[in-house]
Design an enzyme around this catalytic site. Structure first.
Site, mmCIF file in Angstrom:
data_model
loop_
_atom_site.group_PDB
_atom_site.id
_atom_site.type_symbol
_atom_site.label_atom_id
_atom_site.label_comp_id
_atom_site.label_asym_id
_atom_site.label_seq_id
_atom_site.Cartn_x
_atom_site.Cartn_y
_atom_site.Cartn_z
ATOM 1 N N HIS A 257 4.562 -20.337 49.336
ATOM 2 C CA HIS A 257 3.308 -19.864 49.925
ATOM 3 C C HIS A 257 3.512 -19.608 51.403
ATOM 4 O O HIS A 257 4.281 -20.322 52.055
ATOM 5 C CB HIS A 257 2.188 -20.887 49.720
ATOM 6 C CG HIS A 257 0.846 -20.283 49.895
ATOM 7 N ND1 HIS A 257 0.253 -20.145 51.127
ATOM 8 C CD2 HIS A 257 -0.001 -19.720 48.987
ATOM 9 C CE1 HIS A 257 -0.905 -19.536 50.960
ATOM 10 N NE2 HIS A 257 -1.088 -19.262 49.678
ATOM 11 N N ASP A 308 -1.129 -19.569 41.469
ATOM 12 C CA ASP A 308 -0.960 -18.670 40.327
ATOM 13 C C ASP A 308 -0.183 -19.260 39.151
ATOM 14 O O ASP A 308 -0.286 -18.760 38.039
ATOM 15 C CB ASP A 308 -0.286 -17.369 40.788
ATOM 16 C CG ASP A 308 -1.251 -16.509 41.582
ATOM 17 O OD1 ASP A 308 -2.438 -16.497 41.228
ATOM 18 O OD2 ASP A 308 -0.833 -15.858 42.546
HETATM 19 N N1 ACO Z 1 11.252 -17.959 44.787
HETATM 20 C C1 ACO Z 1 12.444 -18.011 45.409
HETATM 21 N N2 ACO Z 1 12.570 -18.095 46.746
HETATM 22 C C2 ACO Z 1 11.441 -18.141 47.465
HETATM 23 C C3 ACO Z 1 10.174 -18.120 46.880
HETATM 24 C C4 ACO Z 1 10.093 -18.014 45.489
HETATM 25 N N3 ACO Z 1 8.923 -17.976 44.859
HETATM 26 N N4 ACO Z 1 9.240 -18.198 47.843
HETATM 27 C C5 ACO Z 1 9.886 -18.265 49.012
HETATM 28 N N5 ACO Z 1 11.230 -18.233 48.783
HETATM 29 C C6 ACO Z 1 12.272 -18.291 49.761
HETATM 30 C C7 ACO Z 1 12.226 -17.096 50.693
HETATM 31 O O1 ACO Z 1 12.951 -15.997 50.158
HETATM 32 C C8 ACO Z 1 12.848 -17.673 51.929
HETATM 33 O O2 ACO Z 1 14.241 -17.765 51.691
HETATM 34 P P1 ACO Z 1 15.310 -17.474 52.852
HETATM 35 O O3 ACO Z 1 14.952 -18.440 53.934
HETATM 36 O O4 ACO Z 1 16.611 -17.726 52.192
HETATM 37 O O5 ACO Z 1 15.061 -16.041 53.244
HETATM 38 C C9 ACO Z 1 12.337 -19.093 51.951
HETATM 39 O O6 ACO Z 1 12.039 -19.408 50.590
HETATM 40 C C10 ACO Z 1 11.119 -19.305 52.805
HETATM 41 O O7 ACO Z 1 10.100 -18.372 52.462
HETATM 42 P P2 ACO Z 1 8.694 -18.407 53.211
HETATM 43 O O8 ACO Z 1 8.892 -17.882 54.579
HETATM 44 O O9 ACO Z 1 8.126 -19.767 53.051
HETATM 45 O O10 ACO Z 1 7.857 -17.419 52.316
HETATM 46 P P3 ACO Z 1 7.031 -16.137 52.778
HETATM 47 O O11 ACO Z 1 5.917 -16.576 53.634
HETATM 48 O O12 ACO Z 1 7.940 -15.087 53.301
HETATM 49 O O13 ACO Z 1 6.493 -15.608 51.387
HETATM 50 C C11 ACO Z 1 5.389 -15.649 49.334
HETATM 51 C C12 ACO Z 1 5.438 -16.237 50.739
HETATM 52 C C13 ACO Z 1 5.279 -14.129 49.391
HETATM 53 C C14 ACO Z 1 4.169 -16.214 48.628
HETATM 54 C C15 ACO Z 1 6.667 -16.071 48.592
HETATM 55 O O14 ACO Z 1 6.723 -17.471 48.497
HETATM 56 C C16 ACO Z 1 6.796 -15.432 47.233
HETATM 57 O O15 ACO Z 1 7.218 -14.284 47.132
HETATM 58 N N6 ACO Z 1 6.425 -16.165 46.136
HETATM 59 C C17 ACO Z 1 6.510 -15.632 44.817
HETATM 60 C C18 ACO Z 1 5.312 -14.729 44.538
HETATM 61 C C19 ACO Z 1 4.049 -15.530 44.404
HETATM 62 O O16 ACO Z 1 3.983 -16.511 43.690
HETATM 63 N N7 ACO Z 1 3.004 -15.057 45.085
HETATM 64 C C20 ACO Z 1 1.677 -15.657 45.045
HETATM 65 C C21 ACO Z 1 1.385 -16.284 46.363
HETATM 66 S S1 ACO Z 1 -0.178 -17.097 46.338
HETATM 67 C C22 ACO Z 1 -1.290 -15.830 46.381
HETATM 68 O O17 ACO Z 1 -1.098 -14.782 46.899
HETATM 69 C C23 ACO Z 1 -2.520 -16.055 45.682
#
Ligand code: ACO
Length: 372
Positions: A257, A308
């Site tokens: 998130h 979700d």
């Molecule tokens: N799966 C694998 N890796 C992940 C995931 C995930 N679900 N979420 C974050 N990461 C990774 C990122 O790629 C990043 O890796 P890196 O440092 O090697 O580049 C690291 O974890 C940190 O990421 P954040 O900065 O905390 O995440 P960001 O704010 O960029 O993205 C997001 C948030 C878009 C929600 C992301 O977690 C994601 O894509 N999740 C999957 C999709 C999802 O479930 N979306 C629903 C969100 S809730 C909503 O909108 C209702």
């Protein structure tokens, strides 16, 4: 270089909702989401988000009467539905349907606060009917008209399935709507507020929000979570599935998130709902698959579930088709979006962030025949 994604940038003052990402807390107008999920109905939540107070019984009755009266699909939308059901995805249908609603709203271009409130309530009232009608038409089933004595949530299940849901099922769905109702300055709410800040109309703002919600990184994640659980098939496959996905550089949907650095408080409630529903339905595998995914993703990447993940399991067991899960998110978020749009109108300044130019500078025009 600017920090991508406008993290840490405050785009507005709001009285609607607040998050503590470190502690995993969420409040609507000062009420803890766990408290609201346990006790409030979605109708009370709508009232709270739009009036900043929980309603008295009389205020709630008035709101219910208005919402019930506005549930019926306008003939204009009913005529569009066969084409939309045949050609448009559910979220594209919703985007188009909401946009088309501006054509017949009785308040027209009246932008007084009272008219904006009524437009908001009409959008909230008609969204379940749009989604259910679309599904009935695309599956060649008779359209089920709204039921005037059922709640927002129970009426949706009635229109979708054609029979009255049990009180337990209706309350489960109602609780998911409370949980999805608002969430500070998420991408779709920001999109709505940007459009509203130009003093464009409510319908345009909500249409933009639906477009933003549609993406798999935002609202589309509940559908992706369900597909993922189906691919996993059984709990013992979860560990290898997550490992392969991460090794391939893919996201595990329903995890991570932008704000929460711990368990999303909505996910905590949904996890319990999913477990209870799995037991009641005698379908323990769904809860087990999702919780195995939770365990594997935490162990391998340190990520927690967001709203979700378990919502997908709950919706699946309530008989909601997977591609209607994001529209259901929109149905609930309609309460928050419209409240944010009204809040933006009430204290507006056009939203116009800056950008840092990183391209080439001081170039001179070269005639076309002299270019390399
Ligand atoms: N799966 C694998 N890796 C992940 C995931 C995930 N679900 N979420 C974050 N990461 C990774 C990122 O790629 C990043 O890796 P890196 O440092 O090697 O580049 C690291 O974890 C940190 O990421 P954040 O900065 O905390 O995440 P960001 O704010 O960029 O993205 C997001 C948030 C878009 C929600 C992301 O977690 C994601 O894509 N999740 C999957 C999709 C999802 O479930 N979306 C629903 C969100 S809730 C909503 O909108 C209702």
């Amino acid at each position: 270089m600017t920090e991508k994604g406008l993290r840490e940038i405050l785009a507005a003052d709001t009285k609607l909702s607040d998050i503590d990402g470190e502690a995993g807390r969420l409040w609507y107008v000062g009420y803890d989401i766990a408290d609201l999920a346990a006790h409030a109905t979605f109708e009370e939540t709508i009232y709270l988000l739009h009036n900043l107070e929980l309603p008295t019984r009389e205020q709630l009755n008035r709101l219910n009467t208005f919402l019930v009266r506005e549930r019926e699909l306008h003939p204009f939308l009913a005529r569009m539905m066969p084409t939309l059901a045949q050609n448009a995805s559910p979220m594209s249908m919703l985007r188009t349907g909401i946009s088309a609603s501006s054509a017949f709203d009785p308040d027209g271009w009246d932008d007084s606060p009272e008219a904006e409130y009524r437009k908001a309530m009409r959008l909230i009232a008609e969204t379940p009917t749009l989604i259910a009608t679309y599904h009935r038409v695309r599956t060649d089933q008779e359209v089920v008209p709204p039921h005037p004595s059922l709640s927002h949530a129970a009426n949706f299940l009635w229109m979708l399935h054609g029979d009255e849901p049990s009180d337990e099922d209706a309350r489960v769905l109602d609780t998911t709507f409370v949980l999805y109702g608002d969430h500070t300055m998420n991408a779709s709410t920001f999109a709505a507020r940007v459009v509203a800040s130009t003093l464009s109309d409510m319908f345009s703002a909500i249409t933009a929000a639906i477009g933003a919600l549609k993406g798999p990184l935002h609202g589309g994640a509940n559908e992706e979570s369900q597909k993922m659980a189906e691919e996993v098939g059984k709990p013992e496959n979860a560990d290898a599935y997550v490992r392969e996905r991460l090794a391939a550089g893919k996201k595990v949907m329903g995890f991570g998130h932008a704000v929460y650095k711990t368990m999303d408080p909505r996910a905590r409630v949904l996890k319990q709902l999913c477990e209870d529903l799995a037991e009641r339905r005698n379908q323990p595998q769904w809860y087990q698959i999702f919780s195995s995914l939770e365990q594997a993703t935490f162990e391998q990447k340190g990520l927690y579930p967001n709203v979700d993940l378990y919502a997908a399991g709950v919706y699946h067991m309530l008989g909601i088709p997977t591609d209607l899960m994001t529209p259901l998110f929109a149905l609930a978020r309609m309460a928050g979006w419209t409240a944010h749009v009204r809040e933006q109108y009430a204290d507006n300044r056009i939203i116009r962030p800056g950008s840092e130019y990183v391209g080439p500078k001081d170039r001179t025009y070269v005639p076309i025949d002299e270019r390399a």
